[in-house]
Design a protein around this motif. Structure first.
Motif, short mmCIF file in Angstrom:
data_model
loop_
_atom_site.label_atom_id
_atom_site.label_comp_id
_atom_site.label_asym_id
_atom_site.label_seq_id
_atom_site.Cartn_x
_atom_site.Cartn_y
_atom_site.Cartn_z
N ASN A 78 16.52 81.55 18.51
CA ASN A 78 17.25 82.69 19.07
C ASN A 78 17.59 83.70 17.98
O ASN A 78 17.88 83.34 16.84
CB ASN A 78 18.54 82.23 19.75
N ASN A 79 17.58 84.96 18.35
CA ASN A 79 17.97 86.03 17.45
C ASN A 79 19.46 86.34 17.65
O ASN A 79 19.87 86.70 18.75
CB ASN A 79 17.16 87.30 17.71
N GLU A 80 20.20 86.18 16.59
CA GLU A 80 21.63 86.47 16.63
C GLU A 80 21.98 87.76 15.89
O GLU A 80 23.06 88.32 16.08
CB GLU A 80 22.43 85.30 16.01
N VAL A 81 21.06 88.25 15.03
CA VAL A 81 21.37 89.38 14.15
C VAL A 81 20.36 90.51 14.31
O VAL A 81 20.74 91.68 14.38
CB VAL A 81 21.43 88.91 12.68
N PHE A 82 19.09 90.21 14.38
CA PHE A 82 18.07 91.25 14.35
C PHE A 82 17.45 91.47 15.73
O PHE A 82 18.02 92.13 16.57
CB PHE A 82 17.02 90.93 13.29
N GLY A 83 16.28 90.92 16.01
CA GLY A 83 15.65 91.15 17.30
C GLY A 83 14.79 92.40 17.30
O GLY A 83 14.17 92.75 16.30
N GLU A 84 14.77 93.10 18.43
CA GLU A 84 13.85 94.22 18.60
C GLU A 84 14.12 95.37 17.63
O GLU A 84 13.19 96.09 17.24
CB GLU A 84 13.92 94.74 20.04
N SER A 85 15.35 95.53 17.20
CA SER A 85 15.68 96.63 16.29
C SER A 85 15.05 96.44 14.91
O SER A 85 14.81 97.42 14.19
CB SER A 85 17.20 96.75 16.14
N TYR A 86 14.77 95.20 14.56
CA TYR A 86 14.13 94.90 13.27
C TYR A 86 13.38 93.58 13.41
O TYR A 86 13.86 92.52 12.99
CB TYR A 86 15.18 94.82 12.15
N PRO A 87 12.18 93.62 14.03
CA PRO A 87 11.45 92.37 14.30
C PRO A 87 11.05 91.62 13.04
O PRO A 87 10.80 90.40 13.10
CB PRO A 87 10.22 92.83 15.09
N GLN A 88 11.00 92.31 11.89
CA GLN A 88 10.72 91.59 10.64
C GLN A 88 11.80 90.54 10.36
O GLN A 88 11.57 89.59 9.60
CB GLN A 88 10.65 92.57 9.46
N GLY A 89 12.97 90.71 11.00
CA GLY A 89 14.03 89.72 10.83
C GLY A 89 13.71 88.37 11.45
O GLY A 89 14.42 87.39 11.17
N ASN A 90 12.65 88.30 12.26
CA ASN A 90 12.25 87.00 12.81
C ASN A 90 12.00 85.99 11.70
O ASN A 90 12.33 84.81 11.81
CB ASN A 90 10.98 87.14 13.66
N LYS A 91 11.37 86.44 10.61
CA LYS A 91 11.04 85.52 9.53
C LYS A 91 12.28 85.00 8.82
O LYS A 91 12.24 83.96 8.16
CB LYS A 91 10.09 86.18 8.53
N ILE A 92 13.40 85.72 8.97
CA ILE A 92 14.67 85.26 8.40
C ILE A 92 15.36 84.30 9.34
O ILE A 92 15.72 83.18 8.98
CB ILE A 92 15.57 86.47 8.09
#
Length: 331
Positions: A78-92
């Protein structure tokens, strides 16, 4: 007697867009090129939630079957911080759902494994990341501070020793003097420790008013701004992994298929075409236009004939423009 190399997990992101097809091709290339890899292949998949307009999870049954065929484990997160606004955050954020205490190597999905991954001499106690990078960030503004002042401010903000991160063989003010990586791959002994540190630093850089970052563009560079600080804080360095393995004979971060055909070695092309040839793989990948047209219809070979790999244009934009002029650009 040579010491036995530690077993480790390989992680890529899978998502309901082009990345799902790249993940299938990554898995196919891993099994083709690295028969001795004995760890887990994990495809981390973001789940539907308030940070996404549309469900980002993999819903294509053929893609899921292909990943299963290659022994990939689907890991929802689950994305708690990034998501669609910054999909590169998936790797984090994906790192926080990985098995704690198990060494890992993360690869961007637009990567091919082209050699035996099990032979890469990772030291998982000393993390590092891809050095296939250009000086993309930061870009000092007219009124300062300079590049050194920007990096120093970040190290100071997180209580890190700036001086020990420098490559003093490089000139003052030159971007290679400062620790900087491409986030196309990175590794460490524990994904949770790495992920928690990465998330904390990236979120702070994004959200906090750090005066020295005024005028600096963080999209899409946020992950690459935070990554050197993560690696330095965990005892890693630019030299933790010897040259001649990743971003070399063992892996290729191609980014886009037209660029792959234009720039990469004959071995990379051979791996791409052999790994994508079996019918079970072809059935899935031919539904993605860039692979269908460039690989299966042979248009990638036409791109290849347009360039001399020993004398490529210095600017990527020239390569792109040349390919587009012949109507062969695919994305």
């Amino acid at each position: 007697m040579q010491a036995k190399r530690p077993e480790f997990n390989v992680v890529v992101i899978g998502q309901n867009n082009r990345i799902q097809f790249e993940a299938v091709l990554f898995a196919a290339s891993l099994r083709h090129s690295s028969p001795r890899f004995s760890g887990r292949l994990i495809v981390a998949v973001p789940q539907e939630g308030p940070l996404w307009k549309n469900d980002p999870s993999i819903q294509n049954p053929d893609v899921l079957r292909a990943l299963d065929h290659f022994g990939a484990e689907i890991l929802p997160f689950n994305n708690e911080v990034f998501g669609e606004s910054y999909p590169q955050g998936n790797k984090i954020e994906a790192l926080l759902s990985l098995p704690s205490g198990e060494p890992f190597v993360f690869f961007d999905s637009d990567t091919l494994i082209t050699g035996e991954l099990a032979e890469v001499p990772f030291d998982f106690d000393r993390p590092s990341a891809s050095r296939k990078v250009e000086g993309t960030w930061p870009k000092p503004t007219l009124y300062g501070p300079d590049i050194g002042g920007i990096w120093r401010a970040l190290y100071d903000r997180f209580g890190l020793d700036f001086e020990s991160s420098l490559d003093t063989s490089q000139p003052q003010g030159y971007w290679r003097r400062f620790l900087y990586f491409n986030a196309g791959y990175f590794y460490y002994k524990c994904p949770r420790l790495f992920g928690e540190r990465f998330l904390n630093l990236a979120r702070t850089i994004r959200d906090e008013d750090i005066p020295e970052l005024t005028g600096q563009k963080l999209d899409p560079w946020l992950d690459q701004a935070a990554l050197p600080l993560v690696i330095h804080s965990l005892g890693g360095s630019r030299d933790s992994l010897p040259d001649g393995h990743l971003d070399g004979p063992v892996s290729c971060h191609y980014r886009l298929f037209p660029l792959l055909y234009a720039r990469e070695s004959d071995n990379v092309i051979e791996v791409l075409e052999k790994a994508s040839a079996p019918n079970k793989v072809k059935k899935v990948l031919k539904t993605y236009d860039p692979i269908k047209k460039l690989v299966y219809q042979g248009k990638g070979r036409k791109i290849r004939e347009m360039f001399d790999r020993d004398n490529l244009p210095h600017r990527e934009q020239v390569i792109r423009k040349t390919i587009k002029s012949k109507g062969l650009w695919q994305r």
